[in-house]
Structures are given as C-alpha cells and as structure tokens.
Design an enzyme around this catalytic site. Structure first.
Site, PDB file in Angstrom:
ATOM      1  N   GLN A   1     -36.764  48.078  -3.763  1.00  0.00           N
ATOM      2  CA  GLN A   1     -38.280  47.995  -4.122  1.00  0.00           C
ATOM      3  C   GLN A   1     -39.163  47.971  -2.820  1.00  0.00           C
ATOM      4  O   GLN A   1     -39.215  46.945  -2.112  1.00  0.00           O
ATOM      5  CB  GLN A   1     -38.748  46.743  -5.014  1.00  0.00           C
ATOM      6  CG  GLN A   1     -40.376  46.750  -5.181  1.00  0.00           C
ATOM      7  CD  GLN A   1     -40.788  46.144  -6.325  1.00  0.00           C
ATOM      8  OE1 GLN A   1     -40.104  45.320  -6.821  1.00  0.00           O
ATOM      9  NE2 GLN A   1     -42.053  46.138  -6.562  1.00  0.00           N
ATOM     10  N   PHE A   2     -39.320  49.236  -2.312  1.00  0.00           N
ATOM     11  CA  PHE A   2     -39.798  49.207  -0.940  1.00  0.00           C
ATOM     12  C   PHE A   2     -41.147  48.575  -0.836  1.00  0.00           C
ATOM     13  O   PHE A   2     -41.718  48.252   0.254  1.00  0.00           O
ATOM     14  CB  PHE A   2     -40.055  50.738  -0.230  1.00  0.00           C
ATOM     15  CG  PHE A   2     -40.754  51.515  -0.856  1.00  0.00           C
ATOM     16  CD1 PHE A   2     -42.094  51.774  -0.494  1.00  0.00           C
ATOM     17  CD2 PHE A   2     -40.690  52.072  -2.165  1.00  0.00           C
ATOM     18  CE1 PHE A   2     -42.865  52.505  -0.963  1.00  0.00           C
ATOM     19  CE2 PHE A   2     -41.523  53.048  -2.992  1.00  0.00           C
ATOM     20  CZ  PHE A   2     -42.845  53.040  -2.212  1.00  0.00           C
ATOM     21  N   THR A   3     -42.003  48.144  -2.023  1.00  0.00           N
ATOM     22  CA  THR A   3     -43.239  48.057  -1.978  1.00  0.00           C
ATOM     23  C   THR A   3     -43.568  46.339  -1.634  1.00  0.00           C
ATOM     24  O   THR A   3     -44.573  46.105  -1.245  1.00  0.00           O
ATOM     25  CB  THR A   3     -43.878  48.097  -3.448  1.00  0.00           C
ATOM     26  OG1 THR A   3     -43.105  47.439  -4.253  1.00  0.00           O
ATOM     27  CG2 THR A   3     -44.074  49.613  -3.589  1.00  0.00           C
TER      28      THR A   3
END
Length: 147
Positions: A78-80
């Site tokens: 999850q890069f967010t």
C-alpha cells in the site's frame, strides 16, 4: 517503511472478485515503502511484527506474539501510506518508493516473514478489495524510521 498492523480474527483480499489470499487469526499488514528503505528496515519490521505482544493471554492481557499463537499474516502492499496531504486536496505520493524498488522490498519482506509463519498476500500494484474482522480492535502503526 510504514506498516499498519491490524490484529484480525479473519481477513482476505480479492482481485476482480476472486479471493487471492485469506487468513484466520493473525495480522493484516498494510505495507508501504519509502525511497530510503532497505534490507535493514525489512529485518527490523519482521522482527517487530513477529515478536510484538499484541494477542491476549489466558488472563486477557496483551502478552502473546503472533508466533506464540501460531497466527498467520495477510500482507498487502500500500504505497498510499506515504501520501503527502500538506498541500491542496489531492494527496501526493512522491514520498513513496518507486514501484521497481518497492516491489523488490515487498518480496524480500514477505519472504522473510514466511520463514516465521503462514503468509498470504495481495498482488503488488493490483486493485484489491481487502476484507477483515478487526479483533479488539487493535491497530498499530510501525514506522521503521522511528526506532
């Protein structure tokens, strides 16, 4: 490296309506990587996650680790987690590692974790639907740069 750790009684991840990973009692991990992350961060995170005492013992005290309860992990990239929301209303993700680097670190992270416990995972970069039953709820944020 930033990780949202959620104690779950069950969790699953689906892609295009098909479940690609599911666990019962254990941890759901939402995992993001920054450009400064490396093997040292992976090793630190694996050690903390597997040994963190966040499961209840017979006296209902958080005194047991994932290893103690023989739990499983569902790992989701999850890069967010590296969103920058300081300016404007649209988050910027420039503080996240580039996909090539993050993908490699995600593989190393999952491989290291799988040496300790059963591990299921999402697909790096895919549009995923994650379902969980949060147990507690217990949710902890681990940032490997804050040691």
């Amino acid at each position: 490296m930033k990780i949202v750790i959620q104690r779950v009684s069950e969790a699953s991840v689906a892609i295009e309506g098909e479940i690609v990973g599911a666990i019962q009692k254990g941890l759901l991990l939402l995992v993001g990587f920054g450009p400064e992350d490396g093997q040292e961060d992976v090793d630190y995170a694996v050690r903390k996650i597997t040994q963190m005492r966040i499961f209840s013992d017979a006296e209902d005290k958080m005194n047991l680790s994932l290893l103690d309860i023989k739990g499983s992990i569902l790992s989701i990239s999850q890069f967010t987690l590296f969103a920058n929301t300081k300016k404007g209303n649209r988050p910027a993700f420039t503080e996240a590692a580039k996909p090539e680097m993050a993908s490699q670190l995600y593989e190393q992270f999952n491989q290291a974790l799988s040496a300790f416990c059963p591990l299921e995972r999402g697909v790096f970069g895919a549009d995923m639907k994650v379902s969980l039953v949060n147990d507690g709820p217990v949710t902890i944020i681990l940032d490997t740069k804050n040691r």
